[in-house]
Design an enzyme around this catalytic site. Structure first.
Site, short mmCIF file in Angstrom:
data_model
loop_
_atom_site.label_atom_id
_atom_site.label_comp_id
_atom_site.label_asym_id
_atom_site.label_seq_id
_atom_site.Cartn_x
_atom_site.Cartn_y
_atom_site.Cartn_z
N CYS A 41 0.97 -1.27 0.00
CA CYS A 41 0.00 0.10 -0.47
C CYS A 41 0.82 1.13 -0.28
CB CYS A 41 -0.98 0.45 1.28
SG CYS A 41 -1.64 -0.91 0.97
N CYS B 24 -4.17 7.75 7.11
CA CYS B 24 -2.64 7.60 7.28
C CYS B 24 -2.69 8.41 8.57
CB CYS B 24 -1.89 9.24 7.01
SG CYS B 24 -1.42 8.53 4.77
#
Ligand SMILES: Cc1ncc(COP(=O)(O)O)c(C=O)c1O
Lengths: 149, 391
Positions: free
Chosen positions: A33, A102
């Site tokens: 990712c 994030c």
């Protein structure tokens, strides 16, 4: 696209590094990712006396790690576990929606590090109840729109 | 702050000469080319002169060139228009895995309508295999669409050979030459190209204007319906100033062709050598020499492309990346996957494309800054720790 706070934490990240004799270490994300976060903790009397991070990822992944360490450092483990990714996003003045994952990674990297500490020390914290590090690597990505030249 | 633009593959600045050529066509010669009065006739004349100019640079007849709103529209028109015009003959299209989304998404949309599409693999340098192409052709195949030059890694395909195969099998051949026109000599007859997309803003012309070359005798279903413009094939009042600008840009590109290519290759090689010599754990992607003169494509291990682009931007350097974080999707770009890059390497990709206004000083500044930035990001990366043992 990023706020001044994000750019500040990206260009001048706080608490980057490694704690050699860490009491707990947590790593989440995967190379596939494109983001991996590792958090090191030093804990004394249930207080987080030191925290350091290493992150492979985009600007917001680095900024999220940095702000998380700033907000966690000096707090008791219980206080720190009460923080969520929303607190990190708030302190950064917001993140683009495709980058929210994030901040989730930062929250989870910390929790995995505390979990590691619990495993080693035999301690337990209410804020970590039901937390399973095996689920912390799940895909938090949002699929955004492509732009191309 | 010093500003260095190394993203000429994304777009180019409109040259002064081009802009000057365009200016009279806003307020002075402003007629509608479809009007029969003098104002219209003078506009129509310049549109057709521009068409002839551009057609000449690909050895096409002026009647074979149709203006569009850009490369994307040309791609859509060519592929959808050919597929639909030939659907009684067959429903199979061959393309590659590294096409621009203008082609890929068009093919995907046709798949939903019942067309079958073969996406050819490419090798590590980004080249398709001519044997695989030939083997993929079946009686139902109506179109082959393979890009001339790739926009990310710069690889140049063997276009003439592909054209010969298409011709031998009686299949139409379209090529997306958006990155190639102005950077390579193109002869549609010699290369057996039936359909070709080009765009102005990649060759120092204005944005939002392009063209589709349609070989005489090839029938396409129209893509934009409406008035009778472009010989009834592409409706909409012509963007006269941009058409003039596009022609001027093409004229300059081929007038100064040798100097342009020589300059770009020299700068690109300076950049490639400088980066490869000063930065470890770095891979240079695309074909070593069959490539766009201005394209350099790197992948830096252990770091992520968006962080790299942001850091470069902070020191005034503009580049581009195929990392997932910049494409907004989960995976790195389809091109980097197709050439077999591992995810972790593809995430650290950086395209730097030089152009006519790039200087040696720009290149040296970029090499220096890039080295510092890569080191800084690696110091933060847990993946780099695993290589250096945390030192
Ligand atoms: C290979 C390729 N095809 C098509 C396009 C689309 O062209 P335009 O921007 O004129 O729509 C581009 C660039 O944008 C390109 O690089």
């Amino acid at each position: 696209m990023y706020t001044d706070q994000v750019m500040d934490h990206f260009t001048n990240p706080r608490n980057v590094g490694v704690i050699e004799d860490a009491d707990g270490v947590g790593e989440v994300g995967n190379v596939k990712c494109g983001d991996i976060m590792r958090i090191y903790l030093k804990i004394e009397d249930d207080v987080i006396t030191d925290i350091k991070f290493k992150t492979f990822g985009c600007g917001s992944a680095i900024a999220s790690s940095s702000i998380a360490t700033v907000m966690i450092k000096g707090k008791t483990v219980d206080e720190a576990l009460a923080l969520t990714n929303k607190d990190f996003v708030g302190a950064l003045g917001g993140l683009p929606s495709v980058k929210l994952h994030c901040s989730v990674l930062a929250e989870e990297a910390f929790k995995v590090a505390v979990y590691d500490y619990c495993q080693k020390s035999g301690k337990s914290y209410a804020g970590l109840e039901g937390f399973d590090p095996a689920n912390a690597d799940d895909d938090h990505h949002d699929h955004g729109d492509e732009d191309e030249e | 702050m010093k500003r260095v633009y190394l993203d000429y593959s994304a777009t180019t600045p409109t040259k002064k000469e081009v802009l000057d050529a365009m200016l009279p066509y806003f307020s002075e010669v402003f007629g509608n080319p479809s009007s029969i009065h003098g104002f219209g006739r003078e506009a129509k004349k310049v549109v057709n002169e521009s068409r002839a100019t551009i057609a000449g640079f690909m050895n096409a007849d002026e009647k074979e060139l149709y203006f569009t709103a850009g490369g994307t529209e040309s791609d859509n028109w060519a592929v959808k228009g050919a597929a639909k015009a030939l659907k009684n003959k067959g429903n199979h299209i061959i393309t590659s895995k590294i096409e621009h989304h203008g082609i890929l998404h068009t093919c995907e949309s046709l798949e939903k309508e019942g067309f079958e599409v073969t996406y050819l693999d490419v090798d590590g340098d980004g080249l398709i295999s001519l044997e695989a192409l030939e083997a993929a052709i079946k009686p139902e195949t109506v179109l082959i669409s393979i890009m001339f030059v790739n926009n990310e890694i710069g690889t140049l395909q063997p276009i003439k050979e592909i054209g010969a195969i298409a011709k031998a099998h009686g299949v139409l051949f379209h090529t997306d030459a958006v990155q190639a026109f102005g950077n390579f000599k193109i002869d549609v007859k010699d290369m057996n190209i039936d359909l070709m997309s080009i765009s102005s803003h990649k060759i120092y012309g204005p944005k939002g204007i392009g063209a589709l070359y349609i070989r005489k005798g090839v029938r396409l279903v129209n893509f934009v319906d409406g008035g009778a413009q472009e010989r009834k094939k592409r409706a909409g009042t012509e963007n006269v100033p941009s058409i003039v600008g596009f022609a001027k840009a093409a004229e300059i590109a081929y007038r100064d062709f040798d100097a342009h290519v020589e300059k770009l290759v020299a700068l690109r090689e300076r950049l490639r050598k400088g980066v490869m010599e000063t930065i470890d754990y770095c891979k240079y992607n695309g074909h070593p020499d069959q490539r766009h003169p201005g394209n350099a494509h790197f992948a830096f291990e252990f770091i992520e492309g968006e962080a790299l682009l942001l850091s470069l931007d902070l020191v005034g350097i503009a580049g581009s990346s195929g990392s997932a974080c910049t494409s907004g999707s989960l995976d790195p770009s389809h091109v980097l996957m197709a050439i077999g890059l591992k995810h972790e390497i593809a995430h650290g990709s950086l395209r730097l494309s030089v152009g006519d206004f790039t200087t040696e000083e720009d290149i040296d500044y970029t090499i220096k800054e890039l080295k510092t930035i890569v080191e800084r990001l690696r110091m933060m990366s847990p993946l780099y720790d695993k290589v250096t043992g945390g030192k």
